[in-house]
Each structure stands twice: as C-alpha cells, then as structure tokens.
Motif scaffolding. Sequence first.
Motif, mmCIF file in Angstrom:
data_model
loop_
_atom_site.group_PDB
_atom_site.id
_atom_site.type_symbol
_atom_site.label_atom_id
_atom_site.label_comp_id
_atom_site.label_asym_id
_atom_site.label_seq_id
_atom_site.Cartn_x
_atom_site.Cartn_y
_atom_site.Cartn_z
ATOM 1 N N LEU A 1 -2.124 8.788 5.466
ATOM 2 C CA LEU A 1 -2.286 7.384 5.847
ATOM 3 C C LEU A 1 -3.405 7.171 6.856
ATOM 4 O O LEU A 1 -4.156 6.194 6.758
ATOM 5 C CB LEU A 1 -0.956 6.862 6.414
ATOM 6 C CG LEU A 1 -0.930 5.431 6.955
ATOM 7 C CD1 LEU A 1 -1.340 4.427 5.884
ATOM 8 C CD2 LEU A 1 0.463 5.101 7.493
ATOM 9 N N GLU B 1 -2.888 2.083 -4.098
ATOM 10 C CA GLU B 1 -2.569 3.483 -3.801
ATOM 11 C C GLU B 1 -3.501 3.991 -2.715
ATOM 12 O O GLU B 1 -4.725 3.859 -2.824
ATOM 13 C CB GLU B 1 -2.693 4.358 -5.049
ATOM 14 C CG GLU B 1 -2.278 5.799 -4.758
ATOM 15 C CD GLU B 1 -2.670 6.788 -5.835
ATOM 16 O OE1 GLU B 1 -2.684 7.999 -5.538
ATOM 17 O OE2 GLU B 1 -2.981 6.356 -6.960
ATOM 18 N N GLY B 2 -2.947 4.580 -1.675
ATOM 19 C CA GLY B 2 -3.742 5.110 -0.584
ATOM 20 C C GLY B 2 -4.496 6.373 -0.968
ATOM 21 O O GLY B 2 -4.489 6.804 -2.121
ATOM 22 N N LYS C 1 1.977 10.155 -4.126
ATOM 23 C CA LYS C 1 1.583 8.734 -4.057
ATOM 24 C C LYS C 1 1.324 8.159 -5.445
ATOM 25 O O LYS C 1 1.771 7.056 -5.764
ATOM 26 C CB LYS C 1 0.314 8.572 -3.204
ATOM 27 C CG LYS C 1 0.454 8.909 -1.750
ATOM 28 C CD LYS C 1 -0.789 8.508 -0.966
ATOM 29 C CE LYS C 1 -2.073 9.175 -1.458
ATOM 30 N NZ LYS C 1 -2.095 10.624 -1.191
ATOM 31 N N CYS D 1 -7.381 3.244 -3.208
ATOM 32 C CA CYS D 1 -8.126 3.330 -1.957
ATOM 33 C C CYS D 1 -9.014 4.572 -1.985
ATOM 34 O O CYS D 1 -8.538 5.675 -2.253
ATOM 35 C CB CYS D 1 -7.145 3.395 -0.791
ATOM 36 S SG CYS D 1 -7.921 3.460 0.827
ATOM 37 N N ALA E 1 1.391 4.898 0.620
ATOM 38 C CA ALA E 1 0.719 5.889 1.454
ATOM 39 C C ALA E 1 1.597 7.129 1.606
ATOM 40 O O ALA E 1 2.702 7.202 1.053
ATOM 41 C CB ALA E 1 0.397 5.293 2.821
ATOM 42 N N ALA F 1 5.705 4.425 2.801
ATOM 43 C CA ALA F 1 5.408 5.839 3.019
ATOM 44 C C ALA F 1 6.184 6.693 2.025
ATOM 45 O O ALA F 1 7.411 6.606 1.931
ATOM 46 C CB ALA F 1 5.766 6.243 4.444
ATOM 47 N N SER G 1 -9.795 4.812 7.013
ATOM 48 C CA SER G 1 -8.583 5.362 6.421
ATOM 49 C C SER G 1 -7.836 4.291 5.625
ATOM 50 O O SER G 1 -8.163 3.096 5.675
ATOM 51 C CB SER G 1 -7.665 5.890 7.524
ATOM 52 O OG SER G 1 -7.212 4.812 8.341
ATOM 53 N N ALA G 2 -6.799 4.749 4.915
ATOM 54 C CA ALA G 2 -5.936 3.793 4.220
ATOM 55 C C ALA G 2 -5.264 2.859 5.218
ATOM 56 O O ALA G 2 -5.047 1.675 4.928
ATOM 57 C CB ALA G 2 -4.894 4.549 3.391
ATOM 58 N N ALA G 3 -4.940 3.375 6.392
ATOM 59 C CA ALA G 3 -4.338 2.528 7.430
ATOM 60 C C ALA G 3 -5.299 1.431 7.868
ATOM 61 O O ALA G 3 -4.882 0.300 8.139
ATOM 62 C CB ALA G 3 -3.928 3.384 8.626
ATOM 63 N N VAL H 1 3.013 -1.194 4.298
ATOM 64 C CA VAL H 1 2.829 0.212 3.954
ATOM 65 C C VAL H 1 4.156 0.838 3.541
ATOM 66 O O VAL H 1 5.136 0.798 4.290
ATOM 67 C CB VAL H 1 2.247 1.004 5.138
ATOM 68 C CG1 VAL H 1 2.179 2.498 4.815
ATOM 69 C CG2 VAL H 1 0.848 0.479 5.490
ATOM 70 N N LEU I 1 0.861 -1.176 0.000
ATOM 71 C CA LEU I 1 0.000 0.000 0.000
ATOM 72 C C LEU I 1 0.902 1.232 0.000
ATOM 73 O O LEU I 1 1.729 1.408 0.896
ATOM 74 C CB LEU I 1 -0.926 0.029 1.213
ATOM 75 C CG LEU I 1 -1.931 1.189 1.202
ATOM 76 C CD1 LEU I 1 -3.314 0.732 1.655
ATOM 77 C CD2 LEU I 1 -1.470 2.349 2.083
#
Length: 452
Positions: free
Chosen positions: A99, A94-95, A23, A46, A15, A119, A105-107, A117, A13
């Motif tokens: 995050l 893709e977030g 991103k 996402c 983020a 970053a 959320s993407a998290a 993840v 992912l």
Amino acid sequence: MPKASAPAVPAILVAAPASGQGKTTVACALARLHTRQGRRVRAFKCGPDFLDPYWLTLASGAPVHQLDLWMTGEADCAQRLHAAAQEADLIIVEGVMGLFDGEPSAADLAQRFGLPVLAVIDASAMAGTFGALAWGLQHYREGLRFAGVLANRVASPGHAAMLEGGLRDAAQWQGALMRSEAFTLPERHLGLVMSDELGDALPRLDAAADALASTPLGQMGATELQGWSVDFEPPASPGDAFPAGALQGRTIAVARDAAFCFIYAANLDCLRALGARLAFFSPLADPSLPECDALWLPGGYPELHGATLAANRAMKDSIAAHVQAGKPVWAECGGMMALFERLTTADGSSHAMWGVLPGSVTLQKRLAALGPQQLDVAGGSLRGHTFHYSTCATPLQAAGRTQAAPGRKLRGEGEALYVVGPTASVRASYFHAWFASSPATTARLFLKDSHE
C-alpha cells in the motif's frame, strides 16, 4: 460554463502489505461478482502493469486503464475516474506492490481521490499478527479511508475465526478466502500468466467470485456499497493537448499476439486520437506486415516463442523491407529484443531473430531492471517504466538514455535508446512508453519526416 460533476459512485482500492498477497484475485473476484449481479463495473490498475488488466478486463467486461500520479499524471487519473463515474455502478482500483510502496504509492492515489482502501492480507502463515498488520495499514497514515481487511489463503474456518478475533476493531472484518487451487492465478517471470492463455480463465474467476460471495465483503448490496461512495470531480486543468490530426491518414502496424502483448489500451486510444489507423498483425502467424506507414513493436514474451519467431522467415524479410524503405519503427522491450540478431533464453536455447539491430539478448534468471523512468526522444519527453529480465550485448552506441522518475535513483545507467536504419528511422529501447504523457512526441515517433 462550470464543469459537470459526476454523481457519487461506490469505489474501492484493493491494496495489500506487499506484492503476492492476492490483490488481483480479490479485485477480479469482486468485479466478477458484481458484474454477474448486473452492476456496471469499471476497473483500473494502479501503476505500470500490463498483465493484471487482462484479468480485470475479463472479470469486469470493460476496458481497464492504468492510474499513476506520475506516469499517467494526476489530470489523466482524474479524467479517467470522472469518466468512469458517469457510467459505472462500482469502480474498483487494484493497487500495486504494498500500500505504501513506491513514489507515488497506491496510498497516495487513494488519498488524492478519497478512495476507501480494502486491505488483502495473505494470512496463510499467521494468526495474531494479522490483527497487527491490519491495524498498521489502517493507521499508518492519517487521512486514508479504510474499508476493512480481507484474509486470503486461509486454512480453515477455525483459522478464519482466529484471525477475526485478532482484530482490534471487529467491524473491519470483511471475511476470509480459503486456500484453493480452483481460483489460483498462475504466474511466471514477468507476473501473472495472461488470461487468454488459459482455457479455464473465466471459470477460475467465477470460482473466486463464488468464494467471495460467502464473505461480508461479497454480501454487500447496493445499499451497503453506498458507504464507499466517492465524488469524482473532473481535472482542474487538462493534460497535454493532442495535436489535431497529427497522424491523420497514416496507418500504424501494431504487433499483437502471444509474443507481443504488453500494450496499454490507453496507448491505442492515444494513437487513434492523433488520427492514426491501426492495423494489428501477428509476427508469430502472419507472413508479412500489413500495408502501413509505420510500425510499433510493443513488449511481451518473445523469449517464450523464439523458435516460432525464428521460423517465420517471411515476416523477418517483410520487417527488413520496411526498415530499408526508411519507414519509422518504435520498438520497446520485447519488441526491441526481437530486432536483435539472436535471442538466448534462460535455459540456454538460442534463436535467430530479425537482425535489424546488431548483437544479441540473453535472458537472466534475475530481474535486470525495474522502475518508472522517462525518455527524451523525437524532440520531446515520454514517461513510462522499465521491467525486464534480459540484457543485450551490442556494438551500437546509445543515442540517449532514460532518466529516473523524480524522487527515484537509477541503479547504473538508464536504459539505452538505439537508433538505426538508412534514415535513422528505427528507435528501440527497453523503455515502455505511456504515449499520452506527450502526444506530440508520440506522433513524431511514427512520422517519417521527424527521423530525417
């Protein structure tokens, strides 16, 4: 019989701490790089985004779907990831926003499915703080798998070394992308410019992939990718069932061109699964609707093509005839904007539109509405979202309004649902629907009997 498990497949992912960090560029570069190396890449986005998937599709060479624990639903996410794992060598998600931004959320998505993840941090105006941000993203929530950090828009190799030196754990360094116009993805008021509007879209992605290839992230081969492996199980329970043949024998005309381009690929799949035949047409270029039983006008950029839409009087007449015949119309956001009598752009230019809805729409320079919402319509409820810069002025009374997603609050009233036509066959709203959230409701949007 027990459901078959998909083989473990590398997945990531992508983020960031906020929007605008890069991103999409990194996700596309990663997808393009591995696609060029012969791997089968499946990419997802996402959240409710129409534009980034155009770029991810170009980069990966495969359809891109949305993942959202509320809008599309956990079972839908699980099914799509499970299906992708059956055929992919690498899954890239893709977030959205930062995050930990949003509910969900993407998290939340990463934690639910065990996605590592990566970053991406825009380091153009920082040095030691880069390490603090990376540390915070990694440790803010327990239970997240962390695949490292990539510095974006870096000024020089010396700057990159400074950023790498600021990390508490040097093993988290995935490299740096230097600032470059060669792979910058242009933006405008609703997000990225669509890839098919640019003659050099693929060369931009190739340039980004070439730049990524010199980083530790870009140098990961099949063996290293196994460290990202995820077991994607099928959903424990299916989502809403598709009414078998609910739209069998019906043809739905779907507007699709540069002015009407906000279309979830999954929405098209949903209509086909309901039995509909889809007939695509261009309100910008075609003189009339194709032969059809119902019409879908999705969102897009009518404000960028107002003069061309206004000049196509034959299309206006064809749509009016469709409405007068009592045939169903579902119009969302940009599709609804074109149904009003007049559209005024942010610079003051004004264009006559199709006149199905009384009143006018005017583009603002600031965002008018944003967020996940749901709409009660056609005897059911659809999930989706709203995101627009225009406002409308109309004597019509709203037949209904959207409601906020759970855990969210609306700023003011929800989006209006307008219903007009000789048999109340036209339904229009700023709301963008995710059809698979209620296939039965979706079918009724396009059935004439449900409007009478």
